[in-house]
Design a protein around this motif. Structure first.
Motif, PDB file in Angstrom:
ATOM      1  N   UNK A 113      12.303  -1.898 -12.256  1.00  0.00           N
ATOM      2  CA  UNK A 113      13.427  -2.572 -11.588  1.00  0.00           C
ATOM      3  C   UNK A 113      13.503  -2.207 -10.105  1.00  0.00           C
ATOM      4  N   UNK A 114      12.671  -1.251  -9.698  1.00  0.00           N
ATOM      5  CA  UNK A 114      12.610  -0.861  -8.293  1.00  0.00           C
ATOM      6  C   UNK A 114      11.890  -1.950  -7.501  1.00  0.00           C
ATOM      7  N   UNK A 115      12.050  -1.938  -6.166  1.00  0.00           N
ATOM      8  CA  UNK A 115      11.399  -2.978  -5.334  1.00  0.00           C
ATOM      9  C   UNK A 115       9.895  -2.755  -5.174  1.00  0.00           C
ATOM     10  N   UNK A 116       9.214  -2.695  -6.291  1.00  0.00           N
ATOM     11  CA  UNK A 116       7.752  -2.573  -6.282  1.00  0.00           C
ATOM     12  C   UNK A 116       7.192  -3.591  -7.270  1.00  0.00           C
ATOM     13  N   UNK A 117       6.014  -4.053  -6.991  1.00  0.00           N
ATOM     14  CA  UNK A 117       5.369  -5.022  -7.878  1.00  0.00           C
ATOM     15  C   UNK A 117       4.683  -4.300  -9.035  1.00  0.00           C
ATOM     16  N   UNK A 118       4.496  -5.028 -10.128  1.00  0.00           N
ATOM     17  CA  UNK A 118       3.878  -4.431 -11.316  1.00  0.00           C
ATOM     18  C   UNK A 118       2.477  -3.907 -11.015  1.00  0.00           C
ATOM     19  N   UNK A 119       1.712  -4.680 -10.244  1.00  0.00           N
ATOM     20  CA  UNK A 119       0.347  -4.250  -9.956  1.00  0.00           C
ATOM     21  C   UNK A 119       0.331  -2.981  -9.105  1.00  0.00           C
ATOM     22  N   UNK A 120       1.372  -2.771  -8.291  1.00  0.00           N
ATOM     23  CA  UNK A 120       1.458  -1.555  -7.484  1.00  0.00           C
ATOM     24  C   UNK A 120       1.716  -0.346  -8.366  1.00  0.00           C
ATOM     25  N   UNK A 121       2.534  -0.530  -9.391  1.00  0.00           N
ATOM     26  CA  UNK A 121       2.793   0.545 -10.349  1.00  0.00           C
ATOM     27  C   UNK A 121       1.505   0.921 -11.073  1.00  0.00           C
ATOM     28  N   UNK A 122       0.776  -0.100 -11.536  1.00  0.00           N
ATOM     29  CA  UNK A 122      -0.465   0.128 -12.271  1.00  0.00           C
ATOM     30  C   UNK A 122      -1.501   0.824 -11.395  1.00  0.00           C
ATOM     31  N   UNK A 141      10.987   7.853 -22.388  1.00  0.00           N
ATOM     32  CA  UNK A 141      12.179   8.340 -21.700  1.00  0.00           C
ATOM     33  C   UNK A 141      13.048   7.228 -21.127  1.00  0.00           C
ATOM     34  N   UNK A 142      12.483   6.006 -21.077  1.00  0.00           N
ATOM     35  CA  UNK A 142      13.221   4.893 -20.501  1.00  0.00           C
ATOM     36  C   UNK A 142      13.051   4.778 -19.001  1.00  0.00           C
ATOM     37  N   UNK A 143      12.269   5.663 -18.406  1.00  0.00           N
ATOM     38  CA  UNK A 143      12.051   5.637 -16.959  1.00  0.00           C
ATOM     39  C   UNK A 143      11.289   4.386 -16.530  1.00  0.00           C
ATOM     40  N   UNK A 144      10.544   3.784 -17.470  1.00  0.00           N
ATOM     41  CA  UNK A 144       9.762   2.587 -17.150  1.00  0.00           C
ATOM     42  C   UNK A 144      10.678   1.457 -16.683  1.00  0.00           C
ATOM     43  N   UNK A 145      11.889   1.381 -17.253  1.00  0.00           N
ATOM     44  CA  UNK A 145      12.827   0.330 -16.856  1.00  0.00           C
ATOM     45  C   UNK A 145      13.308   0.550 -15.431  1.00  0.00           C
ATOM     46  N   UNK A 161       0.823  -1.214   0.000  1.00  0.00           N
ATOM     47  CA  UNK A 161       0.000   0.000   0.000  1.00  0.00           C
ATOM     48  C   UNK A 161       0.854   1.261   0.000  1.00  0.00           C
ATOM     49  N   UNK A 162       2.012   1.201   0.672  1.00  0.00           N
ATOM     50  CA  UNK A 162       2.889   2.366   0.724  1.00  0.00           C
ATOM     51  C   UNK A 162       3.402   2.704  -0.668  1.00  0.00           C
ATOM     52  N   UNK A 163       3.763   1.654  -1.424  1.00  0.00           N
ATOM     53  CA  UNK A 163       4.275   1.873  -2.782  1.00  0.00           C
ATOM     54  C   UNK A 163       3.189   2.454  -3.675  1.00  0.00           C
ATOM     55  N   UNK A 164       1.971   1.945  -3.553  1.00  0.00           N
ATOM     56  CA  UNK A 164       0.852   2.456  -4.358  1.00  0.00           C
ATOM     57  C   UNK A 164       0.599   3.924  -4.038  1.00  0.00           C
ATOM     58  N   UNK A 165       0.602   4.249  -2.755  1.00  0.00           N
ATOM     59  CA  UNK A 165       0.392   5.635  -2.327  1.00  0.00           C
ATOM     60  C   UNK A 165       1.482   6.548  -2.879  1.00  0.00           C
ATOM     61  N   UNK A 166       2.745   6.094  -2.794  1.00  0.00           N
ATOM     62  CA  UNK A 166       3.867   6.910  -3.255  1.00  0.00           C
ATOM     63  C   UNK A 166       3.777   7.169  -4.759  1.00  0.00           C
ATOM     64  N   UNK A 167       3.435   6.131  -5.522  1.00  0.00           N
ATOM     65  CA  UNK A 167       3.333   6.284  -6.976  1.00  0.00           C
ATOM     66  C   UNK A 167       2.150   7.176  -7.343  1.00  0.00           C
ATOM     67  N   UNK A 168       1.016   6.978  -6.650  1.00  0.00           N
ATOM     68  CA  UNK A 168      -0.165   7.806  -6.905  1.00  0.00           C
ATOM     69  C   UNK A 168       0.128   9.267  -6.595  1.00  0.00           C
ATOM     70  N   UNK A 169       0.808   9.516  -5.491  1.00  0.00           N
ATOM     71  CA  UNK A 169       1.171  10.883  -5.101  1.00  0.00           C
ATOM     72  C   UNK A 169       2.080  11.520  -6.148  1.00  0.00           C
ATOM     73  N   UNK A 170       3.060  10.744  -6.610  1.00  0.00           N
ATOM     74  CA  UNK A 170       3.983  11.259  -7.631  1.00  0.00           C
ATOM     75  C   UNK A 170       3.245  11.585  -8.923  1.00  0.00           C
ATOM     76  N   UNK A 171       2.326  10.701  -9.341  1.00  0.00           N
ATOM     77  CA  UNK A 171       1.570  10.946 -10.565  1.00  0.00           C
ATOM     78  C   UNK A 171       0.689  12.181 -10.435  1.00  0.00           C
ATOM     79  N   UNK A 172       0.033  12.317  -9.287  1.00  0.00           N
ATOM     80  CA  UNK A 172      -0.835  13.478  -9.067  1.00  0.00           C
ATOM     81  C   UNK A 172      -0.022  14.763  -9.067  1.00  0.00           C
ATOM     82  N   UNK A 173       1.125  14.735  -8.422  1.00  0.00           N
ATOM     83  CA  UNK A 173       1.984  15.924  -8.402  1.00  0.00           C
ATOM     84  C   UNK A 173       2.490  16.268  -9.793  1.00  0.00           C
ATOM     85  N   UNK A 174       2.764  15.232 -10.596  1.00  0.00           N
ATOM     86  CA  UNK A 174       3.295  15.468 -11.940  1.00  0.00           C
ATOM     87  C   UNK A 174       2.300  16.227 -12.814  1.00  0.00           C
ATOM     88  N   UNK A 175       1.005  16.039 -12.557  1.00  0.00           N
ATOM     89  CA  UNK A 175       0.000  16.786 -13.313  1.00  0.00           C
ATOM     90  C   UNK A 175       0.122  18.277 -13.039  1.00  0.00           C
TER      91      UNK A 175
END
Length: 244
Positions: A92-101, A84-88, A1-15
């Motif tokens: 490769x970070x310690x997060x699961x694919x479903x958490x990224x999605x 940009x290649x950032x997807x790699x 859940x922490x990883x999902x929150x962090x990614x969601x926060x980053x995406x929201x901020x990026x907007x």
């Protein structure tokens, strides 16, 4: 859940770090404002319980903004990372694919909801002019949010299919246009069962029902099913990169 929150926060901020987000928000509010003003003038203060301005905004005119809004919000979610290649780095970070999605999906969904919140100004204006039924307004807004989350999942999937943002937005636009207009096919077919199916999957009919105060649980089950399938397909697309 922490990883999902962090990614969601980053995406929201990026907007909000991008000027494009503010352009999208401005254009969106201008379009909805014009729709509301035009609708208000056409009513000429003659409101009826069965036909109110917000029914138009959250119902029949809703698809106009969706065709523009959702592809713009979702086109960069994975496409930009691939370009940009950032997807790699991300995968490769310690997060699961479903958490990224899920993180990207929640970030885009929250931004979508934020865009619609200012439309309550129109509701306030409406209450200054008349006494509308709040029920259809609430269900209409609920429909706007649910259908938006439905399409956001599809836009996320479209973005995962390509590294080109334009192609991603075109794919998403075409899918939204097809789903919104498919209900029209029910008038062209003679088979009653087929006609019923077309009506059940037509988001235009759904948005009209919501704006009239009608909540059909089958609609919600339909949205949840497509959202889950879209997110699952997106995860599988990310996983396939590991084997390529």
């Amino acid at each position: 859940m922490i990883a999902i929150y962090a990614i969601a926060k980053k995406e929201l901020q990026s907007y909000f770090y991008s000027p494009i987000a503010y352009v999208v928000m401005t254009v969106f509010l201008i379009i909805t404002g014009i729709l509301f003003n035009t609708t208000l003038e056409s009513f000429q203060s003659e409101f009826t319980p069965d036909h109110e301005p917000m029914e138009v905004i959250y119902g029949s005119s809703f698809w106009i903004t969706q065709l523009i809004l959702i592809p713009t919000i979702t086109m960069r979610l994975f496409s930009e990372d691939k370009r940009t290649g950032y997807i790699e780095v991300l995968l490769s970070a310690p997060v699961k694919d479903y958490e990224v999605v899920l993180g990207k999906y929640f970030g885009a969904s929250i931004y979508y909801i934020i865009l619609w919140l200012p439309t309550w100004i129109y509701v306030y204006i409406l209450f200054q002019l008349t006494t509308p039924d709040i029920g259809p307004i609430l269900t209409g807004f609920l429909g706007v949010i649910l259908i938006g989350l439905f399409f956001t999942s599809i836009g996320l999937l479209a973005s995962a299919l390509t590294k080109n943002q334009v192609i991603s937005s075109v794919i998403c636009f075409c899918i939204i246009a097809i789903i919104f207009s498919i209900g029209k096919l029910k008038e062209k077919v003679e088979n009653e069962t087929l006609s019923t199916i077309f009506q059940q999957v037509s988001l235009l009919d759904h948005s009209l029902d919501f704006s009239k105060g009608i909540i059909d649980t089958s609609y919600i089950i339909y949205y949840i099913s497509v959202i889950v399938l879209s997110l699952f397909a997106t995860v599988r697309i990310l996983e396939s990169r590991k084997w390529s």
